[in-house]
Every structure is written in structure tokens, then in C-alpha cells.
Write a protein that holds these residues in place. Structure first.
Motif, PDB file in Angstrom:
ATOM      1  N   LEU A 197      41.464  35.642  52.323  1.00  0.00           N
ATOM      2  CA  LEU A 197      41.442  36.788  50.791  1.00  0.00           C
ATOM      3  C   LEU A 197      40.466  35.984  50.011  1.00  0.00           C
ATOM      4  O   LEU A 197      39.713  36.843  49.437  1.00  0.00           O
ATOM      5  CB  LEU A 197      42.802  36.621  50.444  1.00  0.00           C
ATOM      6  N   GLN A 198      40.176  34.901  49.793  1.00  0.00           N
ATOM      7  CA  GLN A 198      39.290  34.287  48.784  1.00  0.00           C
ATOM      8  C   GLN A 198      37.947  34.065  49.208  1.00  0.00           C
ATOM      9  O   GLN A 198      37.190  34.024  48.261  1.00  0.00           O
ATOM     10  CB  GLN A 198      40.059  32.898  48.330  1.00  0.00           C
ATOM     11  N   SER A 199      37.751  34.337  50.609  1.00  0.00           N
ATOM     12  CA  SER A 199      36.298  34.438  50.954  1.00  0.00           C
ATOM     13  C   SER A 199      35.565  35.746  50.987  1.00  0.00           C
ATOM     14  O   SER A 199      34.647  36.073  51.588  1.00  0.00           O
ATOM     15  CB  SER A 199      36.336  33.715  52.079  1.00  0.00           C
ATOM     16  N   ARG A 200      36.399  36.723  50.578  1.00  0.00           N
ATOM     17  CA  ARG A 200      35.962  38.077  50.579  1.00  0.00           C
ATOM     18  C   ARG A 200      34.703  38.398  49.639  1.00  0.00           C
ATOM     19  O   ARG A 200      34.599  37.355  48.548  1.00  0.00           O
ATOM     20  CB  ARG A 200      36.963  39.280  50.238  1.00  0.00           C
ATOM     21  N   ASP A 201      33.987  39.175  49.902  1.00  0.00           N
ATOM     22  CA  ASP A 201      32.865  39.532  48.815  1.00  0.00           C
ATOM     23  C   ASP A 201      33.369  40.270  47.571  1.00  0.00           C
ATOM     24  O   ASP A 201      33.812  41.673  47.831  1.00  0.00           O
ATOM     25  CB  ASP A 201      31.735  40.309  49.595  1.00  0.00           C
ATOM     26  N   SER A 202      33.540  39.720  46.464  1.00  0.00           N
ATOM     27  CA  SER A 202      33.862  40.290  45.459  1.00  0.00           C
ATOM     28  C   SER A 202      33.026  41.520  44.930  1.00  0.00           C
ATOM     29  O   SER A 202      33.585  42.627  44.450  1.00  0.00           O
ATOM     30  CB  SER A 202      33.985  39.384  44.201  1.00  0.00           C
ATOM     31  N   GLN A 203      31.652  41.479  45.307  1.00  0.00           N
ATOM     32  CA  GLN A 203      30.729  42.682  44.766  1.00  0.00           C
ATOM     33  C   GLN A 203      31.163  43.947  45.544  1.00  0.00           C
ATOM     34  O   GLN A 203      31.140  45.000  45.083  1.00  0.00           O
ATOM     35  CB  GLN A 203      29.243  42.437  44.996  1.00  0.00           C
TER      36      GLN A 203
END
Length: 312
Positions: A197-203
Motif C-alpha cells: 500500500l505504501q508503494s502506490r503512486d500517490s499522484q
């Protein structure tokens, strides 16, 4: 006058005077790893080779002089004996139930911890704690502190609200083992999925929210496809460990009431029936199954690393 041509002279590597050759330097680099390699071979590979050899013999420890070579008969008995087949089926059911339940609960907890809230660090530490408990201690905790029909916590809570007082281990033995393992392995799944989950693309997530996507749509179309590799990795690694689980079955039910899995059957054949050859054959099959699962796990890990490198 004839033109003379000179053949090109191949370049020869120039070695600095006094410098060691490349092969010697390579061995000098690998030399510190040799003790670990020798230790690993002695501790793991030699015992496995001995187990493989014994699996081809009819070898009862009570009658050592009567042992003789039987070929694949022990493997045939493992695959055709009704009790052994039942233990294989119990292993499959136990592994599938624990892995699926742990993945679902781990995903829910990972989604919770992915949000910012006060005390998140404390909650994360508490949720990880069950995975750090020694397996035998965890099984004893569930057997005596929670499942005991006379002074267990579960029956104490039911007595407080006027409910029934079941004997959890006698009435639902396999479920009792599964619940204890789910409690212990859910934090492991949670950590893997939280990393995903923390490696998802925030943009990408922000763009989806700007376009009016709901939380469910973001989870279904963005988060879940991104977590596919992490879900596969958690399922494969969990399967490797649950297939080999012995502590919970031995401690909670002692392999009775239809809960004997393949590792417990190996123990029973070796230490109680003294059938060294039969137990070795069953053990080899467990190792082969674990190697097959581990191969898929390594492929998933390699693909995850390649994806992270490509992003970087």
C-alpha cells in the motif's frame, strides 16, 4: 612493388607486476562465504540426502537387522494409505483456510494502518506482537488461556452474558487450530500488504480522487490490482510455513480428532511407530511440496524487485 600487409596483433591483457590474477582475486572475494556454505551443506543437505536414502528402505528402528531395500514402496504407501491421505487432505484444508483468512484480515488491518491517526505507531506495534510470539507459546496460550472449558477466557465471557459453555477443542478441533494460526500469521500478511500500500503512486491516487472516484472504486480499480503481487507473495510464503506447521497441531490437539497434518504424521511414524523409512518418505514429499511453493514465491519476489527497479 608489392604492398605488404601486416596482420593485426591481438591485444593481450597487461597484468601489473606483482598483482594477483583475476581468478585468485575472485576466490579471495568468495573465501569469507565458504564457512557459511560448508555449514549450510553439513546442516541441511547431508541430512536430507540421508533422509532420501532411508526413504527407499523398509526400516523399522525396533528391528534394525530386518531392514531391506524396497524402492518406491514407501512413497506408494504414503500416497495410498487412508490415514496418510487424510493427513495430506487435512494439511491442504488447514493451509488454505489459514492463508485465506490471514490474507483477508491482514488486508483489512493494512488498509487501517495506511491511514493517519493518533497512536498509529502503538497500534502497529500491538498488531505485530502475535507474530513475534514463539509458536509453542502461542499454541499453549490458545489451549489453556482461551479454549479451556473451565477457566478459559472465551467461556468466561460467554458465562458473563449467559451463553453456552462449549468445549472448543473437542467440538471444533480443526477450527481451533486454524484460529490460533490465523491469529499468529495475520500480522505477517499485514506487513507485506502494508508495504504494498505504501508503494502506490500517490499522484495516480490523487488524480483519481480529482476525477470523482469513490474510495471503493479506487480500491477496486487501483489498489487491488497493485496489491496482486503482494497478495501472491503473502499466500506463497504463508503456504510454505503453514504446510510445515507442527507446533499448533501437536500442542492443541496432539494430532487427534482428525487434525493430524502431514508433519505430525511424519513425527508419529518416526517416534511412535519407529517406521524410519515411511517417515522419511513422507518427509521428502513435504520438502518437495515446499520447494515447489518456494519456487513460485521466489519468482514473485523477483518480479516485485524488477518492478521497483523499473520505477526507480
Amino acid at each position: 612493388m608489392t604492398a605488404t600487409t601486416t596482420a593485426p596483433i591481438a591485444a593481450t591483457p597487461v597484468r601489473t607486476k606483482g598483482a594477483p590474477p583475476a581468478r585468485l582475486r575472485a576466490w579471495a572475494t568468495r573465501a569469507p562465504l565458504l564457512p557459511a556454505l560448508v555449514f549450510m551443506i553439513v546442516v541441511t543437505q547431508l541430512p536430507f540426502v540421508a533422509t532420501l536414502v532411508i526413504s527407499f528402505f523398509d526400516w523399522n528402528a525396533l528391528y534394525p537387522k530386518a531392514r531391506h531395500f524396497t524402492g518406491l514402496d514407501n512413497y506408494q504407501e504414503v500416497l495410498t494409505d487412508a490415514d496418510l491421505r487424510h493427513s495430506v487432505w487435512t494439511t491442504v484444508v488447514l493451509t488454505a483456510a489459514v492463508v485465506l483468512a490471514s490474507l483477508v484480515l491482514g488486508l483489512a488491518l493494512a488498509l487501517l494502518l495506511d491511514r493517519r491517526f493518533r497512536g498509529r505507531g502503538v497500534v502497529r506495534t500491538l498488531l505485530i506482537a502475535p507474530f513475534l510470539v514463539v509458536p509453542v507459546a502461542a499454541a499453549l496460550l490458545w489451549k489453556h488461556v482461551l479454549y479451556n472449558p473451565e477457566y478459559g477466557l472465551l467461556n468466561g465471557l460467554l458465562h458473563y452474558v449467559g451463553g453456552p459453555q462449549p468445549d472448543w477443542i473437542s467440538n471444533t478441533p480443526l477450527l481451533a487450530v486454524e484460529v490460533s494460526l490465523v491469529w499468529q500469521w495475520t500480522p505477517f500478511m499485514m506487513l507485506i500488504l502494508l508495504a504494498g500500500l505504501q508503494s502506490r503512486d500517490s499522484q495516480q491516487l490523487e488524480a483519481a480522487r480529482v476525477d470523482g472516484a469513490s474510495d471503493w472504486q479506487i480500491f477496486r480499480h487501483l489498489t487491488l490490482p497493485h496489491l496482486r503481487r503482494y497478495l501472491e507473495l503473502g499466500a506463497l510464503l504463508g503456504s510454505i510455513y503453514i504446510v510445515q506447521n507442527f507446533d499448533a497441531v501437536f500442542t492443541i490437539t496432539s494430532g487427534g480428532l482428525g487434525t493430524a497434518n502431514l508433519p505430525y504424521t511424519v513425527y508419529q511414524s518416526f517416534y511412535q511407530a519407529h517406521e524410519n523409512g515411511l517417515a522419511s518418505a513422507a518427509g521428502v514429499l513435504v520438502v518437495i511440496g515446499s520447494i515447489i511453493i518456494a519456487t513460485f514465491a521466489l519468482r514473485v519476489v523477483s518480479s516485485l524487485f524488477r518492478e521497483e527497479v523499473s520505477r526507480a
